[in-house]
Scaffold this motif. Structure first.
Motif, mmCIF file in Angstrom:
data_model
loop_
_atom_site.group_PDB
_atom_site.id
_atom_site.type_symbol
_atom_site.label_atom_id
_atom_site.label_comp_id
_atom_site.label_asym_id
_atom_site.label_seq_id
_atom_site.Cartn_x
_atom_site.Cartn_y
_atom_site.Cartn_z
ATOM 1 N N ALA A 44 -10.433 23.157 -8.257
ATOM 2 C CA ALA A 44 -9.936 21.832 -8.615
ATOM 3 C C ALA A 44 -9.419 21.102 -7.377
ATOM 4 N N PHE A 45 -9.750 19.837 -7.291
ATOM 5 C CA PHE A 45 -9.303 19.015 -6.172
ATOM 6 C C PHE A 45 -7.832 18.675 -6.380
ATOM 7 N N LYS A 46 -7.006 18.942 -5.376
ATOM 8 C CA LYS A 46 -5.570 18.719 -5.492
ATOM 9 C C LYS A 46 -5.051 17.922 -4.309
ATOM 10 N N ILE A 47 -4.084 17.063 -4.585
ATOM 11 C CA ILE A 47 -3.394 16.318 -3.536
ATOM 12 C C ILE A 47 -2.064 17.006 -3.265
ATOM 13 N N PHE A 48 -1.827 17.326 -1.993
ATOM 14 C CA PHE A 48 -0.609 18.026 -1.606
ATOM 15 C C PHE A 48 0.500 17.073 -1.166
ATOM 16 N N SER A 49 0.126 16.014 -0.458
ATOM 17 C CA SER A 49 1.139 15.089 0.035
ATOM 18 C C SER A 49 0.522 13.724 0.291
ATOM 19 N N ALA A 50 1.381 12.707 0.295
ATOM 20 C CA ALA A 50 0.953 11.337 0.576
ATOM 21 C C ALA A 50 2.001 10.694 1.468
ATOM 22 N N GLU A 51 1.538 10.044 2.523
ATOM 23 C CA GLU A 51 2.452 9.440 3.492
ATOM 24 C C GLU A 51 2.056 7.995 3.764
ATOM 25 N N PHE A 52 3.010 7.091 3.611
ATOM 26 C CA PHE A 52 2.763 5.692 3.934
ATOM 27 C C PHE A 52 2.537 5.557 5.436
ATOM 28 N N LYS A 53 1.466 4.824 5.811
ATOM 29 C CA LYS A 53 1.131 4.681 7.227
ATOM 30 C C LYS A 53 1.263 3.254 7.741
ATOM 31 N N ALA A 54 0.862 2.262 6.948
ATOM 32 C CA ALA A 54 0.907 0.891 7.451
ATOM 33 C C ALA A 54 0.760 -0.106 6.317
ATOM 34 N N SER A 55 1.343 -1.284 6.523
ATOM 35 C CA SER A 55 1.191 -2.417 5.614
ATOM 36 C C SER A 55 0.632 -3.573 6.431
ATOM 37 N N CYS A 56 -0.559 -4.039 6.074
ATOM 38 C CA CYS A 56 -1.290 -4.983 6.922
ATOM 39 C C CYS A 56 -1.512 -6.317 6.216
ATOM 40 N N GLY A 57 -1.047 -7.376 6.860
ATOM 41 C CA GLY A 57 -1.230 -8.710 6.318
ATOM 42 C C GLY A 57 -2.322 -9.493 7.006
ATOM 43 N N THR A 58 -2.889 -8.916 8.078
ATOM 44 C CA THR A 58 -3.995 -9.550 8.797
ATOM 45 C C THR A 58 -5.017 -8.489 9.162
ATOM 46 N N VAL A 59 -6.239 -8.925 9.426
ATOM 47 C CA VAL A 59 -7.309 -8.002 9.809
ATOM 48 C C VAL A 59 -6.951 -7.264 11.093
ATOM 49 N N GLU A 60 -6.294 -7.957 12.003
ATOM 50 C CA GLU A 60 -5.949 -7.359 13.291
ATOM 51 C C GLU A 60 -4.993 -6.182 13.148
#
Length: 224
Positions: free
Chosen positions: A24-40
């Motif tokens: 079974a596919f399991k997710i162990f952890s999730a970490e916020f990396k970035a919030s982007c308001g522009t393509v750049e």
């Protein structure tokens, strides 16, 4: 239930390369990396990505938190349209590490026009040009389909991006009404396959969605 014509459109098969993990596919952890308001501001494409999109008030934040076992990862707000940037979360699993990308919700009239005008080009640029995008989860309300939902699915299909259609708030649909609801969803979205029911409240459909993510992450789409 499965990818909506994604493999056929890409000319790929999940059997084209050996899967790197079993069980079974399991997710162990999730970490916020970035919030982007522009393509750049987009992150460098170093990991495969799966985007998640849906109408405002479809329960996107709750679905994300349910999927990754982290109640506070995506902020759940009482006001629809709260997500106004593209948010990147790095996901560790018992298989491939990947980036889950939360796109702004669409279709909510109370969001200021100037904000909606920014969202459109931002989302379009991401979906059109992101070469490491493996697939998109499109969330729709299990009780009603909007024209904008169908437009989103059809547009992604034209872009030849694998699409996973997920009907949220499944706990609001009684078992006796499930078949009728599925028929309305198929007809409203122009689909041949049934969408996947998901309830962030009960967890129904969570493992099935994880299995679909596993499937799309094994498609042989090399990073740029």
């Amino acid at each position: 239930m499965g990818l909506q014509d994604g493999r056929q459109l890409l000319g790929l098969s999940v059997h084209e390369k050996e899967e790197p993990f079993v069980g079974a596919f399991k997710i162990f952890s999730a970490e916020f990396k970035a919030s982007c308001g522009t393509v750049e501001q987009f992150l460098k494409p170093t990991l495969p990505e799966v985007a998640i999109v849906g109408r405002s008030n479809v329960g996107k934040s709750s679905a994300i938190n349910c999927l990754v076992n982290h109640k506070g990862l995506a902020k759940v707000g009482k006001t629809p349209g709260k997500t106004q940037t593209i948010n990147f979360f790095e996901i560790a699993t018992n298989g491939p590490r990947f980036m889950l990308v939360d796109l702004p919700g669409y279709g909510f009239a109370k969001v200021p026009e100037r904000i909606r005008e920014l969202w459109g080009p931002l989302i379009e640029e991401y979906l059109r040009t992101r070469k490491n995008l493996q697939g998109v989860v499109v969330l729709v309300d299990s009780r009603r389909v909007q024209e904008s939902d169908r437009a989103m699915v059809e547009w992604l299909m034209r872009l030849k991006i694998p699409v996973m259609v997920v009907a949220t708030k499944a706990d609001k649909v009684t078992r006796g009404n499930r078949q009728a609801a599925l028929r309305e969803l198929r007809e409203g979205l122009g689909m041949e396959e049934d969408p996947l029911f998901l309830s962030a409240y009960t967890g129904e459909g969570k493992q099935l969605l994880l299995d679909q993510l596993r499937e799309v992450l094994t498609l042989d789409a090399p990073l740029p």
